[in-house]
Design an enzyme around this catalytic site. Structure first.
Site, short mmCIF file in Angstrom:
data_model
loop_
_atom_site.label_atom_id
_atom_site.label_comp_id
_atom_site.label_asym_id
_atom_site.label_seq_id
_atom_site.Cartn_x
_atom_site.Cartn_y
_atom_site.Cartn_z
CG ASN A 39 -28.80 -18.53 -21.92
OD1 ASN A 39 -28.24 -18.50 -20.83
ND2 ASN A 39 -28.20 -18.97 -23.00
CG ASP A 63 -29.58 -29.69 -26.48
OD1 ASP A 63 -28.68 -29.15 -27.13
OD2 ASP A 63 -30.66 -29.14 -26.20
CG ASP A 121 -21.83 -18.16 -20.15
OD1 ASP A 121 -22.45 -18.75 -21.07
OD2 ASP A 121 -21.19 -17.10 -20.32
CD GLU A 137 -28.60 -25.22 -26.08
OE1 GLU A 137 -29.69 -25.40 -26.65
OE2 GLU A 137 -27.82 -24.30 -26.38
#
Length: 167
Positions: free
Chosen positions: A48, A40, A57, A84
Site C-alpha cells: 500500500n 493475511d 484495494d 487485509e
C-alpha cells in the site's frame, strides 16, 4: 448490504460474528469438525505504501475473487474480517482435505502473479494462513476458536510468511 463487505463483496465481519457461533453449535450438536482458515496478505502495508491504496484495494478484490472461485459448496463461507485479513469457515470429511483445500487456495493466490516489489522474500503477493480444524470441545467459543486460529496465523508469519500452519 449489512452482511457484505463493500469493497470485496465477501461476507463482512458482522456476518462472521453471527455465522461462526451458529456453526460451532451445529458442529457440537452433530459431532462434526469445523474448519476456520484465517489468511493475511504478506507485507501488505509495504504494498500500500509503495503502490497506493487504490492498487491495494485491487489486490484485495482479486484475492476475494479467488476465494469465491475456489469455494464451491453452499455451506462454506468466505469473509473479509478486516483490512487485509480474510477468513473461511468450511467443513470437510477429513483433516487432510481441509489442509489440501487451504494449500490449493494459498497457491491460487500466489499464482495470481501480482508483482510485489517491496516484499522482502517473494516479489509476489502471498498470504500467510492459520488453519484451525477440529471437533468442538467443551468450553470452545467463537472467541476462543478465533484466538486459536489467529495464533496459528501469527505462527505462519513468524515462520517466514507465505506459510500454512495448522493445529
Amino acid at each position: 448490504l449489512s452482511i457484505s463487505d463493500g469493497l470485496t463483496d465477501l461476507f463482512n465481519r458482522r456476518h462472521f460474528d453471527t455465522v461462526f457461533p451458529n456453526l460451532i453449535s451445529n458442529a457440537r450438536r452433530y459431532n462434526h469438525r469445523i474448519c476456520f482458515l484465517m489468511l493475511d496478505v504478506d507485507y501488505f502495508k509495504a504494498y500500500n505504501d509503495n503502490n497506493g491504496h487504490q492498487k491495494g484495494d485491487e489486490v484485495l478484490i482479486e484475492i476475494a475473487k479467488t476465494l469465491q472461485q475456489t469455494i464451491k459448496r453452499s455451506g462454506d463461507f468466505p469473509f473479509r474480517l478486516g483490512g487485509e485479513e480474510f477468513g473461511i469457515l468450511y467443513q470437510t470429511k477429513t483433516r487432510d482435505d481441509a489442509i489440501n483445500f487451504a494449500k490449493k487456495l494459498k497457491d491460487a493466490i500466489q499464482n495470481l502473479n501480482i508483482l510485489h516489489e517491496h516484499s522482502p522474500k517473494y516479489q509476489l503477493i502471498t498470504v500467510s494462513m492459520g488453519l484451525l480444524c477440529s471437533e468442538i470441545q467443551n468450553g470452545d467459543t467463537a472467541d476462543s476458536l478465533y484466538k486459536k486460529a489467529d495464533d496459528l496465523l501469527y505462527q505462519a508469519k513468524a515462520a517466514g510468511r507465505n506459510k500454512l500452519i495448522t493445529n
